[in-house]
Design a protein around this motif. Structure first.
Motif, PDB file in Angstrom:
ATOM      1  N   LYS A 132      42.248   2.364 -10.715  1.00 43.55           N
ATOM      2  CA  LYS A 132      43.056   1.403 -10.364  1.00 43.55           C
ATOM      3  C   LYS A 132      42.882   1.342  -8.765  1.00 43.55           C
ATOM      4  O   LYS A 132      42.890   0.374  -8.059  1.00 43.55           O
ATOM      5  N   ARG A 133      43.156   2.582  -8.319  1.00 38.54           N
ATOM      6  CA  ARG A 133      43.253   2.685  -6.720  1.00 38.54           C
ATOM      7  C   ARG A 133      41.892   2.198  -6.130  1.00 38.54           C
ATOM      8  O   ARG A 133      42.125   1.761  -5.126  1.00 38.54           O
ATOM      9  N   PHE A 134      40.809   2.724  -6.644  1.00 37.53           N
ATOM     10  CA  PHE A 134      39.629   2.257  -6.382  1.00 37.53           C
ATOM     11  C   PHE A 134      39.367   0.873  -6.429  1.00 37.53           C
ATOM     12  O   PHE A 134      38.629   0.136  -5.331  1.00 37.53           O
ATOM     13  N   ILE A 135      39.632   0.196  -7.268  1.00 39.97           N
ATOM     14  CA  ILE A 135      39.512  -1.421  -7.454  1.00 39.97           C
ATOM     15  C   ILE A 135      40.409  -2.062  -6.216  1.00 39.97           C
ATOM     16  O   ILE A 135      39.980  -3.046  -5.791  1.00 39.97           O
ATOM     17  N   GLU A 136      41.586  -1.566  -5.847  1.00 37.07           N
ATOM     18  CA  GLU A 136      42.515  -2.037  -4.930  1.00 37.07           C
ATOM     19  C   GLU A 136      41.792  -2.016  -3.788  1.00 37.07           C
ATOM     20  O   GLU A 136      41.697  -2.891  -2.906  1.00 37.07           O
ATOM     21  N   TYR A 137      40.905  -0.890  -3.332  1.00 37.26           N
ATOM     22  CA  TYR A 137      40.040  -0.785  -2.306  1.00 37.26           C
ATOM     23  C   TYR A 137      38.822  -1.686  -2.115  1.00 37.26           C
ATOM     24  O   TYR A 137      38.779  -2.658  -1.202  1.00 37.26           O
ATOM     25  N   ALA A 138      38.370  -1.636  -3.327  1.00 39.46           N
ATOM     26  CA  ALA A 138      36.827  -2.018  -3.225  1.00 39.46           C
ATOM     27  C   ALA A 138      36.935  -3.587  -3.641  1.00 39.46           C
ATOM     28  O   ALA A 138      36.026  -4.534  -3.339  1.00 39.46           O
ATOM     29  N   GLY A 139      37.786  -4.097  -4.208  1.00 36.72           N
ATOM     30  CA  GLY A 139      37.854  -5.428  -4.903  1.00 36.72           C
ATOM     31  C   GLY A 139      37.487  -5.340  -6.228  1.00 36.72           C
ATOM     32  O   GLY A 139      36.655  -4.803  -6.949  1.00 36.72           O
ATOM     33  N   LYS A 140      38.100  -6.513  -7.008  1.00 31.86           N
ATOM     34  CA  LYS A 140      37.780  -6.805  -8.502  1.00 31.86           C
ATOM     35  C   LYS A 140      36.457  -7.276  -8.405  1.00 31.86           C
ATOM     36  O   LYS A 140      35.720  -7.935  -7.455  1.00 31.86           O
ATOM     37  N   ASN A 141      35.679  -6.852  -9.578  1.00 30.97           N
ATOM     38  CA  ASN A 141      34.256  -7.119  -9.770  1.00 30.97           C
ATOM     39  C   ASN A 141      33.299  -6.470  -8.831  1.00 30.97           C
ATOM     40  O   ASN A 141      32.250  -7.217  -8.781  1.00 30.97           O
ATOM     41  N   PHE A 142      33.774  -5.407  -8.330  1.00 26.67           N
ATOM     42  CA  PHE A 142      32.673  -4.613  -7.416  1.00 26.67           C
ATOM     43  C   PHE A 142      31.571  -4.142  -8.564  1.00 26.67           C
ATOM     44  O   PHE A 142      31.794  -3.166  -9.381  1.00 26.67           O
ATOM     45  N   ILE A 143      30.159  -4.363  -7.949  1.00 28.21           N
ATOM     46  CA  ILE A 143      29.131  -3.879  -8.631  1.00 28.21           C
ATOM     47  C   ILE A 143      28.819  -2.223  -8.243  1.00 28.21           C
ATOM     48  O   ILE A 143      28.841  -1.953  -7.008  1.00 28.21           O
ATOM     49  N   LEU A 144      29.161  -1.418  -9.406  1.00 29.15           N
ATOM     50  CA  LEU A 144      29.018   0.097  -9.120  1.00 29.15           C
ATOM     51  C   LEU A 144      27.712   0.461  -8.523  1.00 29.15           C
ATOM     52  O   LEU A 144      27.763   1.423  -7.581  1.00 29.15           O
ATOM     53  N   SER A 145      26.605  -0.234  -8.583  1.00 26.57           N
ATOM     54  CA  SER A 145      25.293   0.138  -7.991  1.00 26.57           C
ATOM     55  C   SER A 145      25.285  -0.115  -6.642  1.00 26.57           C
ATOM     56  O   SER A 145      24.342   0.255  -5.876  1.00 26.57           O
ATOM     57  N   MET A 146      26.501  -0.689  -5.913  1.00 25.69           N
ATOM     58  CA  MET A 146      26.355  -1.156  -4.871  1.00 25.69           C
ATOM     59  C   MET A 146      26.902   0.189  -3.936  1.00 25.69           C
ATOM     60  O   MET A 146      26.768   0.203  -2.635  1.00 25.69           O
ATOM     61  N   LEU A 147      27.757   0.894  -4.597  1.00 17.26           N
ATOM     62  CA  LEU A 147      28.269   1.990  -3.976  1.00 17.26           C
ATOM     63  C   LEU A 147      27.234   2.949  -3.124  1.00 17.26           C
ATOM     64  O   LEU A 147      26.215   3.177  -3.729  1.00 17.26           O
TER      65      LEU A 147
END
Length: 405
Positions: A132-147
């Motif tokens: 939940k905290r990571f999504i709040e930071y990265a935004g919804k629908n963040f593509i994990l392969s872009m990390l």
């Protein structure tokens, strides 16, 4: 299995154009997989090759890639001939869509579906909070392969600015590390350079909450005021006398027996069922157990029997004991730390301490572990050495000198 590129006149689009499809023939049946490419008509597809279009070379390259993917998937399957053509199409589509364009939410859903039966409620709670905290930071629908590692460092800096402790930050980052590992091992994400490859975490500092021998004796011998303070002290000392056992494990035990045999609740899901810890219940522990044990062999502390309700006792009244005795670092977990530290100072082997604590060996693949095993007899002797030291009136220095001899 045979593949070819076709146009189906029956599937012609409203404007007269046609979508290129991959015909999959298997076990005397043919089914079709649509592609994203559209041509004007049959004049643009000859012998499986796109012609007479400005971007024909690009389309042909992409279609060859798709065909190669399908052949690779087919070659990786066992008992290929057992599949019907429809079943084969489903498998191919599933594996082709299981690509790297997956969001954190999608991968997290798959991970929890797999892990929910082996993770404890506490682990799931920490995981969900971390996601939940990571999504709040990265935004919804963040593509994990872009990390990447740069984003991880930025996220860590963001958590620091929120005033979180290094321990909490480590837990939050650990959640993402596990998600990335799950994603890469299950084919949901691919990286040229893994995001954690050059990400360096600060090694967590071990909490210095072990009591000294004198402090432990103070807790044991203190004059308590009221039943709840006595109860909190007894629970703390029982944990120590059961080799630092956690409350969740204590409440699971059948204490009518002369010994305990268990795998820690915290690690049960990832431990071999044969790796149980077994040791005798020593007289010091039995004296406390008999005060609170019911007929079913379980402990009841003045009507309280759940972990949550008992934690309220230890949290509130251990704080009072801490203030009374002036032991700033005393918490319930100190009982476990104290047993381990005192055992170490009495020169008891690490492997025996690990066994008594119910921990997995630090290096299970170490060659010596294939030849020796700690057992109840060895554990009992080591435990008695610790408790005899506590029961004596000798200083730790004197006891350590005796242990050196």
């Amino acid at each position: 299995m045979n593949l070819r590129l076709v146009i189906l006149k029956a599937k012609q689009r409203a404007d007269g154009s046609n979508k290129i499809r991959i015909a999959v023939s298997h076990n005397s049946t043919t089914r079709y997989i649509p592609t994203r490419f559209i041509v004007d008509g049959e004049k643009n597809l000859r012998n499986g090759v796109v012609v007479n279009m400005a971007n024909a070379a690009y389309i042909n390259q992409q279609l060859r890639t798709e065909l190669n993917k399908i052949y690779t998937i087919f070659d990786s399957l066992e008992d290929r001939d057992a599949y019907t053509c429809s079943q084969l199409i489903k498998v191919i589509k599933h594996k082709m869509t299981k690509g790297t364009i997956r969001t954190v939410e999608e991968i997290d859903f798959e991970m929890l579906r797999v892990k929910q039966h082996s993770w404890s409620e506490g682990t799931i709670r920490l995981h969900n909070d971390g996601i939940k905290r990571f999504i709040e930071y990265a935004g919804k629908n963040f593509i994990l392969s872009m990390l990447d590692s740069a984003m991880l460092y930025a996220y860590k800096s963001h958590l620091k600015k929120q005033g979180l402790s290094e321990t909490t930050i480590g837990i939050r980052i650990g959640v993402i590390r596990r998600l990335v590992y799950f994603a890469t091992t299950h084919g949901y994400a691919k990286y040229d350079i893994p995001p954690f490859f050059d990400y360096k975490e600060q090694a967590p500092l071990a909490r210095d909450i072990a009591l000294s021998l004198d402090q432990l004796r103070e807790v044991r011998d203190m004059e308590v005021t009221g039943k709840w303070e006595e109860c909190a002290r007894d629970i703390f000392m029982l944990s120590f006398y059961l080799c630092g056992m956690n409350l969740a494990d204590i409440l699971e035990l059948d204490l009518t027996k002369k010994f305990v045999k268990f795998i820690r609740v915290k690690t049960k899901s990832r431990r071999n069922p044969n790796e149980q810890t077994e040791f005798s219940i020593q007289p010091e522990a039995r004296a406390i157990i008999d005060k609170y044990m019911c007929e079913d062999g379980k402990l009841r502390f003045y009507g309280r029997e759940t972990k949550k309700s008992i934690q309220h006792i230890t949290d509130d009244y251990l704080r009072k004991i801490r203030e009374t005795l002036g032991i700033d670092k005393m918490v319930f977990y100190s009982a476990r730390k104290t047993f381990a530290q005192l055992s170490n100072e009495l020169m008891i082997k690490d492997s025996i301490i690990e066994y008594c604590l119910g921990d997995a060996p630090a290096n299970p693949r170490r060659a010596l572990n294939f030849y020796i095993r700690i057992n109840k007899r060895i554990a009992d002797k080591a435990i008695r050495k610790v408790f005899d030291a506590v029961a004596s009136d000798k200083t730790l220095e004197q006891l350590m000198n005796e242990a050196d001899v």
